[in-house]
Design an enzyme around this catalytic site. Sequence first.
Site, PDB file in Angstrom:
ATOM      1  N   LEU A  22      54.140  36.814  39.978  1.00  0.00           N
ATOM      2  CA  LEU A  22      53.425  37.045  38.148  1.00  0.00           C
ATOM      3  C   LEU A  22      53.456  38.311  37.414  1.00  0.00           C
ATOM      4  O   LEU A  22      52.887  39.015  38.873  1.00  0.00           O
ATOM      5  CB  LEU A  22      51.415  36.075  38.542  1.00  0.00           C
ATOM      6  CG  LEU A  22      51.119  35.063  39.215  1.00  0.00           C
ATOM      7  CD1 LEU A  22      49.928  34.860  39.034  1.00  0.00           C
ATOM      8  CD2 LEU A  22      52.595  34.609  38.360  1.00  0.00           C
ATOM      9  N   VAL A  27      51.588  47.725  35.132  1.00  0.00           N
ATOM     10  CA  VAL A  27      52.150  49.251  36.205  1.00  0.00           C
ATOM     11  C   VAL A  27      51.866  48.775  37.689  1.00  0.00           C
ATOM     12  O   VAL A  27      53.243  48.237  38.512  1.00  0.00           O
ATOM     13  CB  VAL A  27      51.790  50.109  36.166  1.00  0.00           C
ATOM     14  CG1 VAL A  27      50.327  50.079  36.298  1.00  0.00           C
ATOM     15  CG2 VAL A  27      52.231  51.445  36.771  1.00  0.00           C
ATOM     16  N   ASP A  28      51.021  48.020  38.269  1.00  0.00           N
ATOM     17  CA  ASP A  28      50.965  46.477  38.724  1.00  0.00           C
ATOM     18  C   ASP A  28      51.690  45.800  39.415  1.00  0.00           C
ATOM     19  O   ASP A  28      52.139  45.967  40.279  1.00  0.00           O
ATOM     20  CB  ASP A  28      49.378  46.292  39.132  1.00  0.00           C
ATOM     21  CG  ASP A  28      48.250  47.996  38.901  1.00  0.00           C
ATOM     22  OD1 ASP A  28      48.875  49.044  39.296  1.00  0.00           O
ATOM     23  OD2 ASP A  28      46.936  47.700  38.022  1.00  0.00           O
ATOM     24  N   SER A  29      51.961  45.113  38.284  1.00  0.00           N
ATOM     25  CA  SER A  29      52.855  43.882  38.475  1.00  0.00           C
ATOM     26  C   SER A  29      54.539  44.577  38.826  1.00  0.00           C
ATOM     27  O   SER A  29      55.022  43.786  39.580  1.00  0.00           O
ATOM     28  CB  SER A  29      52.245  43.141  37.857  1.00  0.00           C
ATOM     29  OG  SER A  29      53.014  43.056  36.451  1.00  0.00           O
ATOM     30  N   CYS A 116      38.977  33.079  36.516  1.00  0.00           N
ATOM     31  CA  CYS A 116      40.619  32.591  36.431  1.00  0.00           C
ATOM     32  C   CYS A 116      41.730  32.847  37.885  1.00  0.00           C
ATOM     33  O   CYS A 116      43.346  32.536  37.975  1.00  0.00           O
ATOM     34  CB  CYS A 116      40.666  34.471  36.115  1.00  0.00           C
ATOM     35  SG  CYS A 116      42.691  34.262  35.032  1.00  0.00           S
ATOM     36  N   CYS A 211      40.764  38.663  31.280  1.00  0.00           N
ATOM     37  CA  CYS A 211      42.058  38.923  31.126  1.00  0.00           C
ATOM     38  C   CYS A 211      42.653  38.044  30.080  1.00  0.00           C
ATOM     39  O   CYS A 211      43.432  38.102  29.214  1.00  0.00           O
ATOM     40  CB  CYS A 211      42.260  37.861  32.285  1.00  0.00           C
ATOM     41  SG  CYS A 211      42.194  37.185  32.611  1.00  0.00           S
TER      42      CYS A 211
END
Length: 366
Positions: A22, A27-29, A116, A211
Amino acid sequence: MVLTIDPLRFFFYIGPMKIAVLASGGVDSSLALRLLKEEDKHELHAFYLKIWLEDELASIGECPWEEDLTYVRETCDRLDVPLTIVPLQGAYREKVVSHAVAELKAGRTPSPDILCNERVKFGAFYDQIDDSFDKVATGHYAQIEEKDDSFLLKRAPDPIKDQTYFLSNLNQTQLRRALFPIGHLQKNEVRQLAADFELPAAKRKDSQGICFLGKIKFPDFVRFHLGEKTGDIVEIETDKVWGQHQGVWFYTIGQRQGIGLHGGPWFVVDKNLETNTLYISHKSSYMEHARREFFVQEPHWISDAPASPHLHCKIRHGPDMFACSLKGLDDGRTQLTLDQKDAGITPGQSAIFYEGDYCLGGGVIQ
């Protein structure tokens, strides 16, 4: 910059798999995808979940998903990973937004990001891809351990970024399939690695807030759904009316910012939905309204219920944690007693339970 950490130290035991990643454009994903690509043994496919309610909310704010998708596409192109856009606005509206609005209307403060993860990212999306992928990877700051054929949710080493609070409603089936490639890293390590790998999102600011709202302010979202209704702001100790507000649903217990009164700081300590009255207390006295005991309704346990009633809990996202004791009641509720008082115990929010570094589950505060 010289790479001083081992980005793959978490993956030594993982065999070749087909992994859905996903990708949000952050930056994290982006780093999660890059670390999986670095192993050079998995079949990767990136997915961008379009949960932004652009048709419904376009009139009250800027649509962020096009900018996000630009980063996602550039990252996938650079890594030669196929990308699919999955429209899940309907599922998000039905499974998350409708609940959040109902809770706000009832005077409570919901946790949409918990729903979510449970109902959309690890729910509706799981249903969408069926059994086509072995794992679903995200950029969450959390870790998963397998023990005796059970999957345990473990806190990330970065106490500020740890996101186990938001993952606490996941069950064994969901955790069995989940993968968190950056969960073993500190945020500064993530930034360093993203820069070393020259990822497009390396210097992009972290997203803030819920989100699906993107750049829309939460009060604007509340106003869109619930409107405004003028009521009194009352000092709870003296019954003095200090001003007016436009609806108690804009406020939450423990809130300090946004009250807009002189002579503060003031804190929200209570609200009456029937009379639309917001009760406040001054900094000098608001801790007098703090409490140690409250109830949650039918806690969800990620694995088995704990053997000991003595745990730790978070009553909001963040590094702060309380020692607590639990007592089950005949009506399905569980009574919690904290080791110290807190003035921000908020109905509708979640109390999440921990035993050491492991997140056990949680329940909604009554």
